[in-house]
Design a protein around this motif. Structure first.
Motif, PDB file in Angstrom:
ATOM      1  N   ALA A 287      40.880  26.379  58.318  1.00 59.83           N
ATOM      2  CA  ALA A 287      40.154  27.110  57.310  1.00 59.83           C
ATOM      3  C   ALA A 287      40.781  28.409  56.933  1.00 59.83           C
ATOM      4  O   ALA A 287      40.906  28.984  55.576  1.00 59.83           O
ATOM      5  CB  ALA A 287      38.678  27.366  57.748  1.00 59.83           C
TER       6      ALA A 287
ATOM      7  N   TYR B 251      34.498  27.991  52.691  1.00 66.06           N
ATOM      8  CA  TYR B 251      35.692  27.519  53.836  1.00 66.06           C
ATOM      9  C   TYR B 251      35.241  28.029  55.039  1.00 66.06           C
ATOM     10  O   TYR B 251      36.185  27.740  56.039  1.00 66.06           O
ATOM     11  CB  TYR B 251      37.054  28.239  53.265  1.00 66.06           C
TER      12      TYR B 251
ATOM     13  N   GLY C 143      36.088  23.897  56.143  1.00 69.64           N
ATOM     14  CA  GLY C 143      37.479  24.557  55.829  1.00 69.64           C
ATOM     15  C   GLY C 143      38.259  23.849  56.441  1.00 69.64           C
ATOM     16  O   GLY C 143      39.496  23.562  55.945  1.00 69.64           O
ATOM     17  N   ARG C 144      38.083  23.287  57.622  1.00 74.52           N
ATOM     18  CA  ARG C 144      39.006  22.113  58.323  1.00 74.52           C
ATOM     19  C   ARG C 144      39.431  20.898  57.517  1.00 74.52           C
ATOM     20  O   ARG C 144      40.565  20.745  57.213  1.00 74.52           O
ATOM     21  CB  ARG C 144      38.520  21.926  59.827  1.00 74.52           C
TER      22      ARG C 144
END
Length: 298
Positions: free
Chosen positions: A183, A47, A53-54
């Motif tokens: 994230a 992440y 993560g996004r």
């Protein structure tokens, strides 16, 4: 069976031809708890790469349905370990994994990095915290097992050796770890999920304990305050002590797979591999339905 007898058996096997069988012995007999924890942290650290993560934040899978995402990932990956790449269950799990990934624009570099975490983080965790270190046979077999998984997933430019996987992981994290608001939401949701497996009053302690197991680059990427040195020593020392205690126990006589983990909570009445990762689709054929103990659902 004596404590080191299974290791001697592994050393008599071929780490290339018998790679997945060696990996199964490692994950289901020698280090089931350690593999669970290390693979949790392996996926968690991905992440911190903002592009990963996004995307996870945008899908909302890990923020809105973290338990289901945890269960599905565990069950799909472990079906390959338990049944093998050539089995009906293994092929179905890989097809489902690939279907899930094709729904999103994920770069080969990010996919290869995630694969690197599967190879590198269990070795680092086990060598630090488990009841013994991995043998060279086991390191090679684990590498070969995940190279095979990577090929089935269509990942290209896969590293050849463990050392190349480790170099790839370290370089990618150095180049790409960074802050992303989405994230951080995914990270917070994951920490909350892990805490939810225990009595609620323990949640703050469990969060602090988890953070104490993370390295500084990971903490900086999520902008978490680093736990104090005393807290880190206490938490990491307790996990090491667990490993020493396991060394004194008789070796496991029966396998323990991810579907038997009490943290997997979403399918008390069984599950169908082809439906994991999505909403149930009644009537899907050609894919076994399993209870948590592995028996078929009639």
């Amino acid at each position: 069976m004596k404590r080191y007898e299974r290791l001697e058996r592994i050393r008599r096997m071929d780490p290339y031809d018998d790679a997945s069988e060696i990996y199964r012995l490692m994950a289901a007999y020698e280090f089931p708890w350690d593999f669970t924890r290390s693979l949790e942290l392996a996926l968690y650290r991905t992440y911190a790469v903002p592009s990963i993560g996004r995307l996870l934040a945008e899908t909302a899978e890990l923020t809105d349905r973290p338990q289901k995402r945890y269960d599905d990932t565990s069950l799909l990956l472990d079906a390959v370990v338990e049944h093998g790449f050539g089995s009906e269950e293994g092929r179905t799990a890989i097809r489902r994994i690939n279907q899930m990934h094709r729904s999103y624009a994920i770069t080969n570099d990010d996919m290869r990095y995630v694969l690197c975490t599967f190879v590198v983080m269990p070795r680092r965790w086990i060598d630090t915290y488990a009841w013994r270190r991995l043998s060279r046979h086991e390191i090679v077999a684990s590498t070969v097992h995940y190279r095979t998984l990577g090929r089935h997933m269509g990942i290209t430019d896969i590293p050849e050796t463990y050392e190349e996987f480790e170099d790839c992981l370290d370089a990618y994290e150095k180049a790409h770890f960074g802050w992303d608001e989405g994230a951080r939401r995914v990270s917070d949701a994951t920490l909350d999920l892990m805490a939810s497996w225990y009595p609620r009053p323990l949640a703050p302690l469990l969060r602090t304990s988890t953070l104490a197991l993370l390295d500084d680059p990971l903490l900086r990427a999520f902008r978490y305050p680093a736990p104090g040195a005393a807290t880190r020593r206490l938490v990491r020392g307790a996990v090491r002590l667990r490993g020493r205690a396991v060394r004194l126990l008789p070796p496991r006589s029966a396998p323990h797979f991810a579907r038997q983990n009490w943290e997997v909570k979403g399918y008390p009445d069984g599950y169908r591999l082809a439906e994991l990762g999505t909403r149930p689709v009644p009537g899907v054929r050609g894919c076994p339905v399993r209870h948590r103990d592995g028996s078929a659902v009639e």
